[in-house]
Design a protein around this motif. Structure first.
Motif, PDB file in Angstrom:
ATOM      1  N   ARG A  24       0.896  -0.888   0.049  1.00 14.01           N
ATOM      2  CA  ARG A  24       0.265   0.425   0.149  1.00 14.01           C
ATOM      3  C   ARG A  24       0.745   0.864   0.012  1.00 14.01           C
ATOM      4  NH1 ARG A  24      -4.667  -1.963   4.449  1.00 14.01           N
ATOM      5  NH2 ARG A  24      -5.771  -2.695   2.983  1.00 14.01           N
ATOM      6  N   THR A  25       1.990   1.149   0.540  1.00 16.46           N
ATOM      7  CA  THR A  25       2.506   2.238   0.252  1.00 16.46           C
ATOM      8  C   THR A  25       3.805   1.826  -0.217  1.00 16.46           C
ATOM      9  OG1 THR A  25       4.788   1.443   2.174  1.00 16.46           O
ATOM     10  CG2 THR A  25       2.602   2.632   3.394  1.00 16.46           C
ATOM     11  N   GLY A  26       3.831   1.375  -1.153  1.00 15.93           N
ATOM     12  CA  GLY A  26       4.919   1.172  -2.299  1.00 15.93           C
ATOM     13  C   GLY A  26       6.188   0.805  -2.162  1.00 15.93           C
ATOM     14  N   ASN A  27       6.176   0.291  -1.096  1.00 17.59           N
ATOM     15  CA  ASN A  27       6.950  -0.243  -0.544  1.00 17.59           C
ATOM     16  C   ASN A  27       7.689  -1.696  -1.019  1.00 17.59           C
ATOM     17  OD1 ASN A  27      10.007  -1.046   0.616  1.00 17.59           O
ATOM     18  ND2 ASN A  27       9.404  -0.402   2.959  1.00 17.59           N
ATOM     19  N   TRP A  28       8.155  -1.805  -2.174  1.00 19.82           N
ATOM     20  CA  TRP A  28       8.204  -2.865  -3.128  1.00 19.82           C
ATOM     21  C   TRP A  28       9.931  -3.812  -2.115  1.00 19.82           C
ATOM     22  CZ3 TRP A  28       3.537  -4.815  -4.217  1.00 19.82           C
ATOM     23  CH2 TRP A  28       3.036  -3.578  -4.329  1.00 19.82           C
ATOM     24  N   ASP A  29      10.429  -3.274  -1.939  1.00 24.73           N
ATOM     25  CA  ASP A  29      11.831  -4.010  -1.627  1.00 24.73           C
ATOM     26  C   ASP A  29      10.835  -4.888  -0.004  1.00 24.73           C
ATOM     27  OD1 ASP A  29      13.585  -3.346  -3.468  1.00 24.73           O
ATOM     28  OD2 ASP A  29      13.946  -1.570  -2.182  1.00 24.73           O
ATOM     29  N   GLU A  30      10.636  -4.305   0.575  1.00 23.71           N
ATOM     30  CA  GLU A  30      10.197  -4.796   1.186  1.00 23.71           C
ATOM     31  C   GLU A  30       9.121  -6.213   1.332  1.00 23.71           C
ATOM     32  OE1 GLU A  30       9.284  -5.000   6.212  1.00 23.71           O
ATOM     33  OE2 GLU A  30      11.050  -4.279   4.053  1.00 23.71           O
ATOM     34  N   VAL A  31       8.413  -5.547   0.433  1.00 29.91           N
ATOM     35  CA  VAL A  31       7.216  -6.794   0.010  1.00 29.91           C
ATOM     36  C   VAL A  31       7.980  -8.059  -0.384  1.00 29.91           C
ATOM     37  CG1 VAL A  31       5.793  -7.627  -1.415  1.00 29.91           C
ATOM     38  CG2 VAL A  31       5.374  -5.237  -0.685  1.00 29.91           C
TER      39      VAL A  31
END
Length: 99
Positions: A24-31
């Protein structure tokens, strides 16, 4: 003890909820990082399930957990679609066209 199996399902659910928040926050590295953590938990769950089983009431709880995980996954995929399209275009040498 089958409680251990439910603990794995609950941990996977928590990780999927964290993945959704990151998406949701656009933190794809964390995903991606959390997806790796989920893969480890799923592997551990599979190993534990070979020697353990859920009781009927626990199976109901598992089903509810799995439904929430699937809902999280569906929303993550929906959020990832534009990002994946951009990535596909970049990898295929097609610049993104802005309208």
């Amino acid at each position: 003890m089958s409680t251990t199996l439910l603990n794995y399902y609950e941990a996977i659910e928590r990780a999927s909820a964290e993945m959704l928040e990151a998406a949701r926050t656009g933190n794809w590295d964390e995903v991606v990082k959390l997806e790796g953590a989920c893969a480890v938990l799923i592997s551990q769950l599979k190993n534990a399930a070979q020697t353990d089983a859920l009781r009927a009431e626990e199976a109901k709880t598992k089903s509810k957990i799995m439904q929430r995980i699937l809902l999280n996954d569906a929303e993550i995929r929906h959020l990832a679609e534009p990002w994946l399209e951009d990535l596909d275009q970049m990898m295929n040498g097609r610049p993104k066209v802005l309208h």
